[in-house]
Enzyme design. Sequence first.
Site, PDB file in Angstrom:
ATOM      1  N   ALA A 186       0.280   5.693   6.477  1.00  0.00           N
ATOM      2  CA  ALA A 186      -0.074   5.081   5.208  1.00  0.00           C
ATOM      3  C   ALA A 186      -0.441   3.626   5.441  1.00  0.00           C
ATOM      4  O   ALA A 186      -0.057   3.029   6.438  1.00  0.00           O
ATOM      5  CB  ALA A 186       1.093   5.179   4.218  1.00  0.00           C
ATOM      6  N   SER A 187      -1.213   3.086   4.519  1.00  0.00           N
ATOM      7  CA  SER A 187      -1.631   1.703   4.617  1.00  0.00           C
ATOM      8  C   SER A 187      -2.371   1.496   5.913  1.00  0.00           C
ATOM      9  O   SER A 187      -3.322   2.187   6.217  1.00  0.00           O
ATOM     10  CB  SER A 187      -0.413   0.781   4.542  1.00  0.00           C
ATOM     11  OG  SER A 187      -0.515  -0.041   3.426  1.00  0.00           O
ATOM     12  N   GLY A 188      -1.894   0.559   6.760  1.00  0.00           N
ATOM     13  CA  GLY A 188      -2.546   0.318   8.038  1.00  0.00           C
ATOM     14  C   GLY A 188      -2.572   1.551   8.916  1.00  0.00           C
ATOM     15  O   GLY A 188      -3.502   1.745   9.702  1.00  0.00           O
ATOM     16  N   SER A 238       0.786  -1.197   0.000  1.00  0.00           N
ATOM     17  CA  SER A 238       0.000   0.000   0.000  1.00  0.00           C
ATOM     18  C   SER A 238       0.819   1.246   0.000  1.00  0.00           C
ATOM     19  O   SER A 238       0.957   1.885   0.991  1.00  0.00           O
ATOM     20  CB  SER A 238      -0.905   0.015   1.194  1.00  0.00           C
ATOM     21  OG  SER A 238      -0.238  -0.540   2.257  1.00  0.00           O
ATOM     22  N   TYR A 291      -5.310   3.577   7.618  1.00  0.00           N
ATOM     23  CA  TYR A 291      -6.517   2.807   7.900  1.00  0.00           C
ATOM     24  C   TYR A 291      -7.043   3.163   9.288  1.00  0.00           C
ATOM     25  O   TYR A 291      -8.250   3.342   9.499  1.00  0.00           O
ATOM     26  CB  TYR A 291      -6.166   1.326   7.827  1.00  0.00           C
ATOM     27  CG  TYR A 291      -7.327   0.382   7.728  1.00  0.00           C
ATOM     28  CD1 TYR A 291      -7.948  -0.110   8.872  1.00  0.00           C
ATOM     29  CD2 TYR A 291      -7.785  -0.048   6.496  1.00  0.00           C
ATOM     30  CE1 TYR A 291      -8.999  -1.002   8.787  1.00  0.00           C
ATOM     31  CE2 TYR A 291      -8.829  -0.941   6.402  1.00  0.00           C
ATOM     32  CZ  TYR A 291      -9.440  -1.414   7.538  1.00  0.00           C
ATOM     33  OH  TYR A 291     -10.483  -2.293   7.446  1.00  0.00           O
TER      34      TYR A 291
END
Length: 705
Positions: free
Chosen positions: A488-490, A26, A493
Amino acid sequence: MSKLLLLHSSHLTIPLHRQPLTAILSTSRPLLSTSSLSRLHYHHHHLSFSLLPHHRRLGVSPPSSASLTQRLQNLSARAFDDSSSLEVKTEDKEGEQKLANDDEKPPSGSESTKGSGEEYPTGEFVFEKVSWWKSFVVKLRMLIAFPWERVRKGSVLNMKLRGQISDQLKSRFSSGLSLPQICENLVKAAYDPRISGVYLHIDTLNCGWGKVEEIRRHILNFRKSGKFIVAYLPVCQEKEYYLACACEEIYVPPSAYFSLFGLTVQASFLRGVLDNVGIEPQVERIGKYKSAGDQLARRTMSEENCEMLTALLDNISANWLDEVSLARGKKREDIENFINAGVYQIDKLKEDGWITNIQYDDEVISMLKERLGVQKDKILPLVDYRKYSKVRKWTLGLLGGKDQIAIIRASGSISRVRSPLSLPGSGIVGEQFIEKIRSVRESKRYKAAIIRIDSPGGDALASDLMWREIRLLAASKPVIASMSDVAASGGYYMAMAAQTIVAENLTLTGSIGVVTGKFNLGKLYEKIGFSKEIISRGKYAELLAADQRPFRPDEAELFAKSAQNAYKQFRDRAAFSRSMTVDKMEEVAQGRVWAGKDAASRGLVDAIGGLSRAVSIAKLKANIPQDTQVTLVELSRPSPTLPEILSGIGSTLVGVEATIKELLQDLTFSDGVQARMDGIMFQKLEGAYLSNPFFALIRDYLSSL
């Protein structure tokens, strides 16, 4: 069952293990996926690569949310299962109703003017002069303060900023610098009548631009007190100078390493190496900016990746030029010309007004003694960072009000459970984080909560579970996400569950994209005389097991569909959380990483600023007047443990703490779907001492033994 990985950054290391890889990654930069499901390991304060073997298979979770585009029966583990996130009941009826309403209208600020942040308070620091009564009370408190809080009147706070800077609080047994403690020291020093000024040593920094921006903001805030703050620069590049120019004066020794030559970003590609040794990477990329895997599959940078990295670099460069020109009173064109001239002579730096003077450290101290009226034969009273960190705010009368706001810090790589060998503060442990979130939700003492995020992601299951708990918390009280170097990503999220997202101008944000792949090691096996045979049951049983051959056409089709499904889940959850249509989210997803400023203009972020602005917004959401003091309660305060104490001793004795921590993290990782950002390695921005992939290969090989 296929194994899905959302990978992130680390030190550009590439272990070549012998098993297939499926990677859901991601962000945007070339990432290294390796044979066995490779797990990228993130080091807290800069982005790079470190791939590790991943072994256990994942189970299948059925898709269920009607908000998702379609139901696909896939053999892959669901990276972003939405089945429970919209319908789970809570015991708190009021919170349940709010959560139900939030499902129709997610708790984000994206419905207002996107990214303008104009509707939110700025959180700007205002220095208030101390009244005579408060000054009297503070002096009384200083008389009864603990011995380690005693500071001589007329002292100078001497802080050395060098190396990594953590976004987490540090215990007294931990080595290294802590961003919250650096900032708190500057605030305390502004009001401490015993502190006359700050002497800031700035050496080579190994942290992201988000932390640098936060420290710089606090330097400028300190100057509002009227006290002096001077910088000493033995080594200086762009990041170090960016901090120093916020100070009133800049001093450098005659032999200083001073190189303001511009900023670069680089990408390395290993396809030629892999071809030479007989390894064929099979990469399925979804999202035109999803460059993760390019280092394996390509020999050159793709146009899309070049576009994205150029935009990020342009953001950093433009921000640097603007802020430095403002601080030094120069035209932007003059600064660009100076950089392009390649000036390295220290005398020229002074002549052109880049520095105040050329002096050794002892000469600067002598100058400060003269300024403070200290006799030449006396020692200038200095108090260092570590000692001053022990001075309580209570001693200085810097107490908050009765209203309390919880701060929960989430820094590092995300895992679901803590490994027995992992060290405290080594990352985000889902189970522990959820406990803190629930304690805030169940407590009536907190008016709001701030989730401070500095993470490239990690375990996708843990990210989803934390997302759910943050949403439940946001249903009962205001929750603000404050993002540091990277979310970023997780990491992003988690932030999506908050009502409002605040980021720095240069926070790496977003990273919504998917890439899958595996290695075909057939030719390599032939070269080394290795053979492999598989007995299987099930049409796709050999999908990941058969690394001695390429995909069959039907396997490749299933692989691609699985990746496409995972991408849709990720994208649709992001669209739901940010109150955007799927089509609109698709425009900003596709594996692209955005600088915070650009993310704000595209609806991924609500306001630009640091922790102080997040606090102001939390007060606004909690109906607390802006001029009312609040008490910030840190729920992530460290407690010294035996491993941490031993680690500190080892660092003191032989300087191997960082290596030990790194190896322990490399050797102890959690199984599961990963939601990580692939590496973005900026030479001269994030530290380039591991920019050579061959050094990384050697280190990773040794750590895998």
